[in-house]
Motif scaffolding. Structure first.
Motif: not given
Lengths: 327, 327, 327, 327
Positions: C102-104, C36-40, C20-29, C11-14
């Protein structure tokens, strides 16, 4: 212990948290490092000290914390530390870690603990007054008070909207235990019609009369600020008495913990930064048991012995000011 | 009554106040004047209508109000208006003033009153949903909800500071009566560990388990959002049960009326402005008993009959979202 | 790549940061870990990806971030990634790390980069629209817009205080580049007398006439909201023209970067959380090149191909609403 | 004029508006009425006085204003009043209205006008220091300073979010003209890496070195607070020089008028209330040309003659504090 022999200092928060503690921690850490000292953060107050919950802090450990409420070191109340055995154990832990001086951010109870540690075990201590209640002897200000008042005033401003819209009376209970400081400042700053202080007998006749007079002169609402006193809930007592004795309906709001948190105000950030800085300077200049205080509008140093009592006095002229302005 | 015959409209707020009502009033007044109608503000809801507490509003009457909470028209609940005699009296007052149409800003109770007034006396009515509870059938949104959530979220953010600093569990009780809407959105938006909805049986085993699991994985605090339900105070019940059954200590905060007040958020200002505008257009276009609603992300018109019930459903996927994100 | 073979996601921000980006990152992770996925986490956008600035994230990595603005992953704009060679290098790094999807989080430019990466190297990609400008095709909402509007509205409310006190005209320039969205919503929500949109020719005659009319009807101030357009500074051009052509004095405020920061509003927190959650579900359900979108008031999935353009249209009825309410 | 002969007082605001002026007005009006005096509000400062723009104020005139920024009396700068003829005309208007004493809320320029009115025409005058710049001799505080600092600090906190997310340097220009007060307090309270004061030569070498050192030690952003000085725009000069001399990129934010407005902080409300109250008491106790001042942490009275100069000094230890804490 002579000035030159101090190599490492510890810092902890104790008692209730208050906004601005992080600013003080940041100032302690960075001033200490600038002075060539090692600096150790003790997690969870005296409790954490007894559990050896200690880590070295560096310049980056306190980056981007000054704008946040609460304390990164966390805080607690410890029973064990109140015993001589507990303090002996704490002193041993500090000595083993070669921490020669301890900065304690907290209230009068925390300061009494620090003083005992100093007297019994020769640890150099400095107190930084940190409590939203502004109730420590020897200082006009304690870190967190301004933010707590700001939080409460913002809340009462919101309650005023509803009070006006419904032509209602609200009783708003604010924090501060037996200290009248928050209630009084919030009362003046929100144009409250009445303020109930913790030490005073409540004059229901006067309160009811004021509400009645307000309605007659065209006021759309009345707000009574009540200091919580020994235990939260006084607002409900006032509500019941107004109802029973005068058939007056009032709503109760207990502001509670929203007063403690949030980003510290500039005033809390500034005074906390000055106090943290000053506390380290007290140590490097050879002070033994001192406290940073705010007197005559400035941060300075005082003997810790001056700051061991609770202070619950208030300036009666402020009550008169409130009364004369809320007519 | 045909479209062309309407010359004057009245506007009132009824029930609990909600932030954004002023925006709706402003939009009603200025749109009405732009359409060549006279517009009358009725003070204090149906109660004020029955007291003939009515004044003509002009463009300046609503200047500089859109940014303020509460309602300049004030609001109330009226017993008399719930009787046929009360409504007859109200209709007579309106007719005597040549007010042919009435815009009612309030909740489902207020809408039922408006519908009765329409059915019994032929007054043209339009409902604008205004309540922080977001619990009216037929619309996805009611004015004030966004601001109430914002107020509650800001409060919980502050409480989180203290919760983290003390490693504590807090139970935060939010408004909304039997509506789960505020509790659910606040829970997701604050990363609450649990949310207690008004209609559900409380699963103390699960709550206690979650707190325990959080501590084990290193969380520094837990927050439980509780919807008030029928009567404020559920927070204390939860506290007692966690203590009695699981020896868990938790602090309670009842947010109360700070949720209702304050400057409305942009979303409340926008939707309220659109609804106020749309309500007048409904009248000038000949609608008889309609409501402005928010459906599929847009303001539109619906029959008032669709909006007369309370709506307390919630989307179970939102509870799952909260649960899956607060691990 | 089949659904079952995905083991790790990045996952990255661009582009520009948005609250709110932090909320999205938290939800993704947390959703990914729940699945059961690894997340980077990839630091600093595509730039950081090319520098192999990647670390594994766990449940605690995203604790206590949802209430803060900005992005813990940081963001940037990358020239190298716009070249086929750059994307080849990026794909190789991802593959070496066994990151299959990849989540952008970003704007249309970031999405175009993601699409190219997908098409050229078969990486599974999902776009989450994150920009304060609300200008991406295929979605009614982009994360950060509500907070940016809230920040701007609060600022204009403050400016209105001074404008009223001095009976002045203010030109307030808001962000959004060529998107009219911020300017239009801020204009309606602050009761602005005029709004200047980026695509329109500026009608100085009308603006001057409106100011003049406002003064005549007793208004104490005028506020003009101007969208920045291609480059900040349009406010000064408007000021000069009003002065030169109509001898009207106006003050300019360029709100600038205060609009981007600050704690995200509940709406941004909720939608970002839903989108982050939904993005991971898109991957585990076998989608290849999708985007989370907000349509008809709900978060759903759309082909990424629908979201690759800038969207600068606006609803002309909103301009009419603003005009009819600011009389 | 002897104490007993004063029957009516006037009150006006002059110069730039500042948050808290409404609190002072409220306190003046209600204290005056409590003392049995008539009280007249003069609209738009000395300009309005010359236009006889005066109305009697009663208890309700100042209801619900203390929480709002700006001034209900409005304010302005007057050229005519700076001439002896202008002041003669003003004195005649006051005498015709039987207004024997005038309370002026404003800065040093406004005080000089009041002093001339007193000396030339025997009007009893009291000055209340009201300016966000905190730059009046003889007092440690002027109304509005705390709120301006609060507004600026909140803005910089937001900018810090973006600065951290993009690893950027920001130059934030704050108000205060030649006064360093706002810049210095904001700098300390936001952990700014540098502060540029209006009277100092700008040491670009040092600024560039600090930014470089910050990056090396791992800082994610740098913030430079610049006092506007004589004219807004210094931020752009700093930006250009950093670019030209050191190839450093920095973004500029000019906070502008958002600093002046908004709800006054509790400190501004309290001090303004005390000063307004005290100003009336000065009149009823027979003072002739005095000012309310804040010295040693308390409101008191001083000769107006002490408060006629601008004060731009600053405490160099505060700069050292900022420097030592932002390492």
């Amino acid at each position: 212990m002579s000035k030159s022999s101090i190599k490492n200092i510890g810092v902890l928060c104790s008692g209730g948290d208050s906004p601005g503690m992080n600013c003080a921690i940041r100032a302690v850490v960075r001033t200490a490092i600038g002075e060539g000292l090692g600096v150790y953060g003790i997690q969870k107050g005296y409790e954490g000290l007894l559990e050896n919950n200690i880590r070295e802090l560096n310049v980056s450990s306190v980056g981007n914390i000054l704008q946040h409420g609460g304390t990164i070191l966390q805080t607690s109340r410890s029973k064990e530390f109140r015993t001589p055995e507990g303090r002996k154990k704490a002193a041993d832990i500090l000595k083993k870690r070669q921490i020669d001086a301890l900065i304690v951010i907290g209230g009068d109870g925390s300061f009494n603990g620090a003083m005992a540690l100093h007297q019994e075990h020769g640890i150099v201590v400095v107190g930084i007054p940190g409590t939203i209640d502004n109730d420590i002897s020897g200082t006009d200000y304690t870190i967190g008070f301004d933010t707590a008042v700001q939080n409460a005033v913002e809340a009462v401003d919101k309650i005023r909207d509803t009070a006006n819209s419904h032509a209602r009376t609200f009783i708003v209970e604010v924090m501060g235990r037996k200290s009248p400081a928050i209630a009084l400042k919030v009362g003046i700053c929100t144009g409250a019609e009445n303020v109930v202080l913790p030490t005073a007998t409540i004059d229901y006749q006067k309160i009811a009369g004021d509400i009645d007079r307000g309605i007659k002169r065209g006021k759309t609402s009345s707000i009574i600020i009540a200091a919580e006193g020994e235990e939260a809930g006084i607002g409900y007592t006032i509500q019941k008495n107004l109802k029973d004795q005068f058939h007056l309906d009032a709503h109760v709001c207990i502001l509670g913990h929203i007063q403690r948190g949030g980003n510290p105000t500039p005033t809390d950030r500034l005074i906390a930064s000055q106090m943290g800085h000053s506390a380290v300077k007290a140590i490097t200049s050879g002070q033994n048991a001192s406290a940073t205080v705010y007197v005559n509008g400035k941060v300075s140093l005082a003997p810790l012995a001056d700051c061991l009592r609770k202070k619950n006095e208030f300036d009666v002229s402020e009550v008169e000011l409130l009364t004369s302005l809320s007519i």
